[in-house]
Design a protein around this motif. Structure first.
Motif, mmCIF file in Angstrom:
data_model
loop_
_atom_site.group_PDB
_atom_site.id
_atom_site.type_symbol
_atom_site.label_atom_id
_atom_site.label_comp_id
_atom_site.label_asym_id
_atom_site.label_seq_id
_atom_site.Cartn_x
_atom_site.Cartn_y
_atom_site.Cartn_z
ATOM 1 N N ASN A 132 0.876 -1.102 -0.114
ATOM 2 C CA ASN A 132 0.034 0.095 -0.011
ATOM 3 C C ASN A 132 0.627 1.240 0.062
ATOM 4 N N LEU A 133 1.907 1.163 0.654
ATOM 5 C CA LEU A 133 3.032 2.226 0.735
ATOM 6 C C LEU A 133 3.412 2.453 -0.840
ATOM 7 N N ALA A 134 3.601 1.498 -1.425
ATOM 8 C CA ALA A 134 4.053 1.566 -2.980
ATOM 9 C C ALA A 134 2.794 2.558 -3.770
ATOM 10 N N ILE A 135 1.776 2.091 -3.443
ATOM 11 C CA ILE A 135 0.545 2.590 -4.179
ATOM 12 C C ILE A 135 0.580 4.163 -3.664
ATOM 13 N N ALA A 136 0.499 4.351 -2.614
ATOM 14 C CA ALA A 136 0.674 5.888 -2.158
ATOM 15 C C ALA A 136 1.707 6.561 -2.584
ATOM 16 N N THR A 137 2.752 5.929 -2.907
ATOM 17 C CA THR A 137 4.230 6.537 -3.132
ATOM 18 C C THR A 137 3.748 7.012 -4.868
ATOM 19 N N ALA A 138 3.264 6.058 -5.379
ATOM 20 C CA ALA A 138 2.935 6.217 -6.928
ATOM 21 C C ALA A 138 2.023 7.593 -7.184
ATOM 22 N N MET A 139 1.153 7.567 -6.144
ATOM 23 C CA MET A 139 -0.129 8.604 -6.226
ATOM 24 C C MET A 139 0.683 10.120 -5.814
ATOM 25 N N VAL A 140 1.799 10.122 -5.285
ATOM 26 C CA VAL A 140 2.177 11.182 -4.763
ATOM 27 C C VAL A 140 3.412 11.603 -5.852
ATOM 28 N N HIS A 141 4.320 10.819 -6.076
ATOM 29 C CA HIS A 141 5.425 10.820 -6.621
ATOM 30 C C HIS A 141 5.513 10.214 -8.179
ATOM 31 N N GLY A 142 4.411 9.855 -8.706
ATOM 32 C CA GLY A 142 4.441 9.379 -9.979
ATOM 33 C C GLY A 142 4.628 7.817 -9.859
ATOM 34 N N ALA B 281 6.453 5.643 -11.639
ATOM 35 C CA ALA B 281 7.744 5.090 -11.611
ATOM 36 C C ALA B 281 8.309 4.693 -10.082
ATOM 37 N N ALA B 282 8.285 5.782 -9.305
ATOM 38 C CA ALA B 282 8.503 5.777 -7.854
ATOM 39 C C ALA B 282 7.875 4.468 -7.240
ATOM 40 N N GLY B 283 6.531 4.477 -7.414
ATOM 41 C CA GLY B 283 5.974 3.337 -6.832
ATOM 42 C C GLY B 283 6.338 1.760 -7.500
ATOM 43 N N LEU B 284 6.813 1.969 -8.807
ATOM 44 C CA LEU B 284 7.199 0.633 -9.316
ATOM 45 C C LEU B 284 8.533 0.308 -8.679
ATOM 46 N N THR B 285 9.402 1.434 -8.488
ATOM 47 C CA THR B 285 10.591 1.116 -7.778
ATOM 48 C C THR B 285 10.505 0.385 -6.403
ATOM 49 N N ARG B 286 9.359 0.894 -5.738
ATOM 50 C CA ARG B 286 9.164 0.148 -4.360
ATOM 51 C C ARG B 286 8.762 -1.227 -4.444
ATOM 52 N N LEU B 287 7.923 -1.481 -5.658
ATOM 53 C CA LEU B 287 7.337 -2.729 -6.011
ATOM 54 C C LEU B 287 8.626 -3.763 -6.243
ATOM 55 N N ASP B 288 9.714 -3.257 -6.982
ATOM 56 C CA ASP B 288 10.755 -3.844 -7.174
ATOM 57 C C ASP B 288 11.418 -4.632 -5.954
ATOM 58 N N ALA B 289 11.555 -3.903 -4.839
ATOM 59 C CA ALA B 289 12.212 -4.266 -3.676
ATOM 60 C C ALA B 289 11.248 -5.093 -2.940
ATOM 61 N N LEU B 290 9.861 -5.169 -3.128
ATOM 62 C CA LEU B 290 9.109 -6.158 -2.459
ATOM 63 C C LEU B 290 9.106 -7.395 -3.228
ATOM 64 N N GLU B 291 9.425 -7.549 -4.598
ATOM 65 C CA GLU B 291 9.748 -8.560 -5.141
ATOM 66 C C GLU B 291 10.417 -9.809 -4.442
ATOM 67 N N ARG C 35 1.183 -3.735 -9.708
ATOM 68 C CA ARG C 35 2.204 -3.517 -10.590
ATOM 69 C C ARG C 35 1.351 -3.292 -12.092
ATOM 70 N N ALA C 36 0.403 -4.081 -12.310
ATOM 71 C CA ALA C 36 -0.263 -3.833 -13.532
ATOM 72 C C ALA C 36 -1.186 -2.370 -13.413
ATOM 73 N N HIS C 37 -1.582 -2.049 -12.353
ATOM 74 C CA HIS C 37 -2.098 -0.819 -12.056
ATOM 75 C C HIS C 37 -1.255 0.377 -12.166
ATOM 76 N N LEU C 38 -0.163 0.157 -11.761
ATOM 77 C CA LEU C 38 0.930 1.246 -12.096
ATOM 78 C C LEU C 38 1.382 1.415 -13.404
ATOM 79 N N LEU C 39 1.715 0.280 -13.952
ATOM 80 C CA LEU C 39 2.227 0.407 -15.527
ATOM 81 C C LEU C 39 1.227 1.011 -16.274
#
Lengths: 418, 131
Positions: free
Chosen positions: A336-346, A348-358, A373-377
């Motif tokens: 959820n932090l990754a989603i919120a990150t994407a909503m604030v910083h775009g 790409a920033a959210g996807l970077t957080r997802l990569d760490a989660l993988e 991931r699908a949603h952010l892409l």
């Protein structure tokens, strides 16, 4: 034959777990105590319509159930005596004859609370604790619980009886002191949260929402809040359930399909529930200690207050998830932090957080990771990759409603990209 | 009499439907939902389950120490059981009729898929006393 009125039936449902708690507390034998309470309830159903409801219904039921229990324990003790086993189930003070009217019933508040502590005991698996709580505190029948969890009744009966046996065997003291209360309150809150979620986001099967379980969890959370009004996390839990449940109606479309938050008709949200949740949360915050349930409730409140996804206070949500993430080390929070990150910083920033989660084994291969991931892409405009991720999420979910939603999304973005 | 109606994933892999036009996919989903509801309403539905994707399917057998040895993942082309219905009906003919309905679920462009549905009787007859 005269029957009990609706009010009396509702009252019985409320006091039955207290009566059961009172008996189990003395004798620790769950199955026998339940039989005794059933007999007392049956006696009430026969006698009350004719003789009127007694002034203290709970005391009446406790006395009758205790009498049955004493009979049971006596015959059990006699049997054991014959077998020359020198163990008595009868508490010392009850080895004398217990007169029907003897002894004031113990505090009903403690009985219900102890019953909850017992049913949500850490020695039980979550599935067992849930079943036992619904049966013994919620007063649902085994058939109702089985139906809610989509398993045959015999399976659920077995699960419940194993749980009872485990409680009996565990010899855990009923102590309600200090630290222990906080820990066990934590287990109770977790079980109530799981019951709610099972109803709200059913992890298996066809229906998106199984309202009965959510309603029951809400009822139990209200009860718990009444029992311990000063526990701010309990208030937080109740607020979280109210603020989430407020969106229930809007969460499914006319054909029963899943509607995500950003596409919901917000006029269909339950504004009374939202107001109640917000008020609870404000009072809880004012008391001081802030915990994960209050934080999650605060996030739910921010969503509920927003007129649309884009007008949501995402920076505030991002900050709250940041605190939660440091507090809980839970991969779902990190997601959820990754989603919120994407909503604030775009995106790409959210996807970077997802990569760490993988790389986190606890969530690796979980469909939610692919769905986010699908949603952010998709938000990033990369529709081809989004379609692949939606489809992979569809392959991995165990919910039919969610699978259908994800397949439709995959098809939609694939078409838009081609 | 009870019959199990088994449906395999359509050819082209289990999630090939995701590449259909969205409207065709919606129609297919709606058909399956209505089909299940019709069976439930007529009192003929005994049970139905959809199975999660073969993505995480494993083949399991016991090793020498009795512990599970797992094997997977399977090639895309292989057909997999996608789900089943168990119907309680008066005759085998009725079970076939229901199976044919499911078989004709709409595919691309609303064209019936006419997929294979395997129909098997569920052993539920009472035992006969043998003298």
């Amino acid at each position: 034959m005269p029957t009990l009125g609706e009010d009396t039936e509702r009252m019985l449902r409320e006091v039955a777990p207290q009566v059961l708690g009172s008996i189990v507390r003395r004798y620790r034998d769950f199955a026998a105590a339940e039989d005794a309470v059933q007999e007392a309830l049956a006696a009430a159903a026969i006698q009350w319509p004719k003789q009127g409801v007694p002034a203290n219904p709970r005391g009446w039921l406790v006395r009758v159930a205790l009498r049955r229990m004493v009979d049971h324990v006596r015959s059990e003790a006699a049997r054991r005596h014959r077998e020359e086993i020198v163990v008595s189930l009868v508490p010392a003070e009850d080895q004398l004859v217990l007169a029907a009217d003897e002894g004031a019933p113990p505090d009903s508040r403690d009985d219900t609370l102890e019953m909850l502590f017992l049913c949500c005991h850490p020695a039980l698996s979550p599935a067992s604790a849930i079943a036992l709580t619904l049966r013994a505190v919620g007063g649902l029948t085994t058939a109702e619980i089985a139906k809610a969890f989509l398993v045959p009744e015999a399976t659920m009966a077995q699960r419940i009886s194993r749980a009872k046996q485990r409680v009996k065997d565990s010899h855990v003291p009923f102590a309600t002191r200090g630290d222990d209360v906080a820990t066990r309150l934590g287990s109770v809150m977790q079980v109530l949260y799981l019951i709610f979620n099972e109803g709200y986001a059913g992890t298996s099967g066809r229906d998106v929402v199984r309202t009965d379980l959510s309603k029951e969890a809400l009822r139990l959370a209200r009860m718990l809040h009444r029992l311990v009004p000063d526990e701010s996390e309990v208030a937080g839990l109740l607020a979280l359930l109210l603020l989430t449940d407020a969106r229930r109606e809007a969460r499914t479309g006319p054909a029963g399909q899943l509607v995500p938050l950003d596409r919901q008709d917000r006029t269909r949200w339950d504004h009374n529930a939202i107001t109640e949740g917000q008020a609870l949360l404000e009072r809880a915050f004012a008391r001081g200690t802030v915990g994960p349930y209050q934080l999650q409730a605060a996030i739910a409140a921010l969503h509920d207050e927003a007129p649309s996804t884009d007008e949501t206070d995402w920076p505030q949500i991002l900050a709250l998830y940041g605190i939660l993430d440091r507090m809980s080390d839970n991969p779902m929070v990190a997601l959820n932090l990754a989603i919120a990150t994407a909503m604030v910083h775009g995106p790409a920033a959210g996807l970077t957080r997802l990569d760490a989660l993988e790389r986190d084994a606890r969530i690796q291969g979980h469909y939610r990771l692919d769905a986010v991931r699908a949603h952010l892409l998709e938000r990033a405009g990369n529709r081809e990759a989004a379609a692949v991720a939606y489809r992979r999420a569809a392959e991995r979910t165990a919910s039919i409603a969610e699978r259908d939603y994800l397949l439709v999304r995959a098809s939609e973005v694939a078409r838009d990209s081609g | 009499m009870k019959y199990m109606l088994m449906m395999n994933t359509p050819s082209g892999g289990p999630y090939e439907v995701a590449s259909w036009p969205t409207e065709d996919l919606r129609r297919h989903i709606q058909f399956m939902k209505d089909f299940g509801e019709r069976l439930a309403a007529s009192g003929e539905l005994a049970a139905a389950e959809g199975l999660a994707g073969p993505d995480q399917a494993k083949r399991v057998r016991a090793g020498n120490d009795g512990r599970p040895i797992t094997d997977g993942i399977f090639p895309e082309a292989k057909e997999f059981l996608a789900g089943y219905w168990i119907v309680d009906v008066e005759s085998a003919e009725r079970a076939y009729q229901i199976a044919a309905e499911a078989s004709a679920a709409p595919g691309r462009g609303g064209k019936p898929l006419n997929m294979d549905i395997e129909v098997r009787q569920v052993m539920s007859a009472p035992p006969v006393d043998l003298d």
